[in-house]
Design a protein around this motif. Structure first.
Motif, short mmCIF file in Angstrom:
data_model
loop_
_atom_site.label_atom_id
_atom_site.label_comp_id
_atom_site.label_asym_id
_atom_site.label_seq_id
_atom_site.Cartn_x
_atom_site.Cartn_y
_atom_site.Cartn_z
N GLU A 1 12.05 14.33 0.97
CA GLU A 1 11.32 14.10 2.22
C GLU A 1 9.91 14.66 2.13
O GLU A 1 9.46 15.42 3.01
N CYS A 2 9.22 14.29 1.05
CA CYS A 2 7.87 14.75 0.81
C CYS A 2 6.90 13.57 0.83
O CYS A 2 7.28 12.44 0.52
N PRO A 3 5.63 13.83 1.13
CA PRO A 3 4.61 12.79 0.96
C PRO A 3 4.42 12.50 -0.53
O PRO A 3 4.79 13.31 -1.39
N LEU A 4 3.81 11.37 -0.81
CA LEU A 4 3.57 10.95 -2.19
C LEU A 4 2.12 10.49 -2.31
O LEU A 4 1.66 9.63 -1.55
N GLY A 5 1.39 11.07 -3.24
CA GLY A 5 0.03 10.62 -3.52
C GLY A 5 0.09 9.50 -4.55
O GLY A 5 0.77 9.65 -5.57
N ILE A 6 -0.58 8.41 -4.30
CA ILE A 6 -0.52 7.27 -5.22
C ILE A 6 -1.91 6.63 -5.39
O ILE A 6 -2.78 6.75 -4.54
N GLU A 7 -2.04 5.96 -6.51
CA GLU A 7 -3.14 5.02 -6.71
C GLU A 7 -2.51 3.64 -6.55
O GLU A 7 -1.57 3.31 -7.27
N TYR A 8 -2.99 2.87 -5.57
CA TYR A 8 -2.35 1.59 -5.28
C TYR A 8 -3.32 0.44 -5.53
O TYR A 8 -4.50 0.52 -5.20
N HIS A 9 -2.79 -0.62 -6.10
CA HIS A 9 -3.59 -1.79 -6.43
C HIS A 9 -3.07 -2.99 -5.62
O HIS A 9 -1.91 -3.39 -5.79
N SER A 10 -3.89 -3.53 -4.74
CA SER A 10 -3.49 -4.69 -3.94
C SER A 10 -4.49 -5.81 -4.13
O SER A 10 -5.65 -5.59 -4.51
#
Length: 301
Positions: free
Chosen positions: A133-142
């Motif tokens: 139940e933690c936040p997640l840092g991501i690099e997202y490509h859309s």
């Protein structure tokens, strides 16, 4: 851990060590009781298995005295080469706990392969964030926004039949959204960072809302009784209860004609949604074949 070291172990030992690695890599922790429950062993035997894994794979697990559990080590390197489909099956259905190996099938069978699978390191970060139940840092490509840095609060995996998504609260848009896992890079669990009440899954209206759909043989089908047999219908109707967040995916996967006047033509449209108003307010209804919102339908009249 070398192949020679693995070969020296018994098959039950390899199964238990593989389970240790699955739990730690994708859930983030394992306790002795998890091994006891899964394999029916005694606590002392579970302790030996954990000690053996720690000895054979240094740096993969660390003991957390506060939580009284073994957690993912900073220098983790996977020992077992699990196929992605096996991991996803284990995560979502509880199957595939043992060591990855090809077993002889009882009968010959073939099933279509997926074209894409998530990267297991990314998937592991996603599932650990969900479990912890933690936040997640991501690099997202859309396609629309290109590459962006985001923080999300994930809580569930979604299989839309073609690819895997993670359902999460997106702190950038302040909305609950689906993120395609293959488009996620550099995922990092933000352990210890707080999650606000409005970011929790119980605040996701599309997730908590259940829609009831009635599917019937498409009126364009020459033999509706065959469709009834194929889909196990009762009284000519297949009734489904789905989360609003998944409805559009499923209706598209099964090529259900969702037009009000069953106007779609083609052999793939064997089913028709009898009441298209059941999708009112479902955000991803736009994915459903032929769906027109009530506002659209009024404008066409």
């Amino acid at each position: 851990m070398s192949n020679e070291q693995l070969a020296d172990l018994t098959q039950p030992q390899r199964d238990r060590l593989a389970f240790v690695e699955l739990r730690v890599r994708f859930i983030g922790e394992i306790r002795r009781q998890d091994l006891v429950t899964r394999f029916g062993t005694q606590s002392a035997a579970a302790s030996r298995d954990l000690a053996l894994y720690k000895e054979l794979a240094p740096g993969n697990i660390d003991y957390d005295s506060k939580g009284k559990s073994y957690v993912l080590g900073l220098d983790f390197r996977p020992v077992f080469d699990f196929p992605p489909e096996r991991v996803l099956s284990w995560l979502t259905q509880g199957f595939g706990d043992g060591e990855p190996m090809r077993l002889k099938a009882w009968v010959a069978s073939e099933s279509p392969s997926r074209l894409t699978y998530p990267d297991l390191d990314v998937l592991a970060s996603v599932t650990r964030a969900i479990h912890q139940e933690c936040p997640l840092g991501i690099e997202y490509h859309s396609i629309s926004s290109g590459r962006t840095e985001r923080e999300i609060v994930p809580f569930a995996l979604i299989d839309n039949g073609l690819r895997w998504h993670v359902r999460a609260f997106d702190r950038k848009s302040q909305e609950f959204r689906d993120f395609v896992i293959t488009r996620i890079k550099r995922a990092a669990v933000l352990k210890g960072q707080p999650v606000a009440p409005h970011e929790m899954s119980d605040q996701d209206i599309q997730w908590t809302r259940i829609v009831e759909l009635e599917l019937v043989p498409h009126p364009d089908q020459p033999r509706p009784e065959i469709t009834e047999m194929d889909y196990g219908m009762h009284d000519g109707v297949l009734r489904m209860k789905l989360r609003a967040a998944t409805a559009g995916y499923i209706l598209r996967k099964w090529s259900v004609d969702c037009s009000p006047d069953h106007s779609l033509r083609g052999h793939e449209f064997r089913l028709w949604l009898r009441d298209h108003l059941a999708l009112y307010g479902v955000k991803n209804a736009v994915l459903a074949p032929g769906y027109r919102s009530p506002d659209q339908s009024k404008g066409e009249q």
